[in-house]
Design a protein around this motif. Structure first.
Motif: not given
Length: 322
Positions: A96-123
């Protein structure tokens, strides 16, 4: 980051701009994961990251995709069970501690538009060609056309009379997928011009009915157009649909199929809409205006919304206006 986090059924590899999810193979691994094999998810496609307690001494790290960022999630429309969610990584509780570390790392890399719907497919969507066997016919997709070939043992009289069907993606506006694990599951295409038609039973809640932009047009079935009023209410009577059943149209075959068709439909609609937008006001010959439109066309080309041929053709047309 460049690190690897191995969990149950999947391994996440963390890159500077994305997460590469590799799914394991094995009799206990969900068949959908085995079908997908691996998926690269850009950080720009994520809206949030969660870490929650799981079952039997596990924790669950989940990357939540932005609405509209992943064609597979859009096609599934909330119908996937937790065990088949490709964005969940199940880990032993002691990690769990390791997972929390990576969760924090990912959260820090979310873009400014993370809360908005995507305008096109990104995956990226699963790649064609692909096919699967439904209860009443065989569905195939080559990247440009969807075809249904009926089985005389399962197809309704209406479908048998209509004959085998072929639908170019340029003449579709969306896809409806109702899980084969639900009652009356099906894959149903939505021809352009029929977006407002009443869907079949069960298509309101749980089914993925995804429309798209574009002018009204009649469907391209081999046996003539349908009108909105003539579109059958039930999928088993609709020549633009195949129905599922026990052992037919399983999730790991029909859902990637629906996602691939949906991505192709959206991509074709975007490409069709670009020339009209770029060439709006073509009667003007202001050099600055022409230069600006060429610059905008170049951005669309770099973003993959305009093909090389379309870019060359439209750029030549703009230059000819000078």
């Amino acid at each position: 980051m460049g690190d690897v986090l191995a969990g149950i059924h999947a391994t996440w590899e963390f890159d500077t701009d994305s997460v590469l999810i590799r799914f394991e193979r094995g009799i206990r691994t969900p068949k959908l994961f085995q079908s997908l094999r691996e998926r690269r998810v850009p950080h720009a496609a994520l809206s949030s990251v969660t870490l929650t307690p799981g079952k039997r001494g596990t924790v669950v790290l989940r990357a939540v995709p932005r609405p509209g960022a992943d064609p597979l999630v859009e096609a599934a429309a909330g119908q996937l069970k937790d065990g088949c969610d490709p964005y969940r990584l199940v880990l032993p509780a002691e990690r769990e501690t390791l997972a929390e570390y990576y969760a924090d790392e990912l959260r820090a890399r979310l873009g400014p538009d993370a809360a908005e719907p995507a305008e096109r497919f990104l995956v990226a969507a699963p790649e064609a060609p692909m096919q699967f066997k439904a209860y009443d016919g065989r569905a195939a997709f080559d990247g440009q056309r969807v075809s249904f070939r009926w089985f005389w043992t399962g197809a309704s009289t209406a479908k048998w009379k209509a004959g085998d069907q072929t639908f170019p993606v340029t003449e579709l506006s969306g896809v409806e997928w109702r899980s084969p694990e639900a009652f009356e599951g099906y894959l149903r295409l939505v021809p352009r011009g029929l977006e407002t038609a009443v869907p079949g039973p069960g298509a309101g809640e749980g089914a993925a009915r995804i429309g798209g932009p574009g002018p009204v047009a009649e469907p391209g079935a081999a046996h003539g157009p349908q009108s909105v009023a003539a579109r059958p209410a039930r999928a088993d009577q609709d020549p633009a649909a195949v129905i599922f059943g026990l052992g037919y149209g399983p999730v790991h075959e029909s859902l990637p199929f629906a996602a691939a068709v949906l991505e192709s439909v959206r991509r074709n609609h975007s490409a069709a809409a670009v020339p009209a937008a770029v060439l709006a006001g073509a009667g003007r010959r202001d050099p600055a205006d022409i230069a600006e439109r060429i610059r905008h066309l170049g951005e669309l080309h770099q973003a993959g919304l305009v093909t090389d041929d379309e870019f060359s053709t439209k750029k030549a047309q703009l230059l000819a206006e000078l």
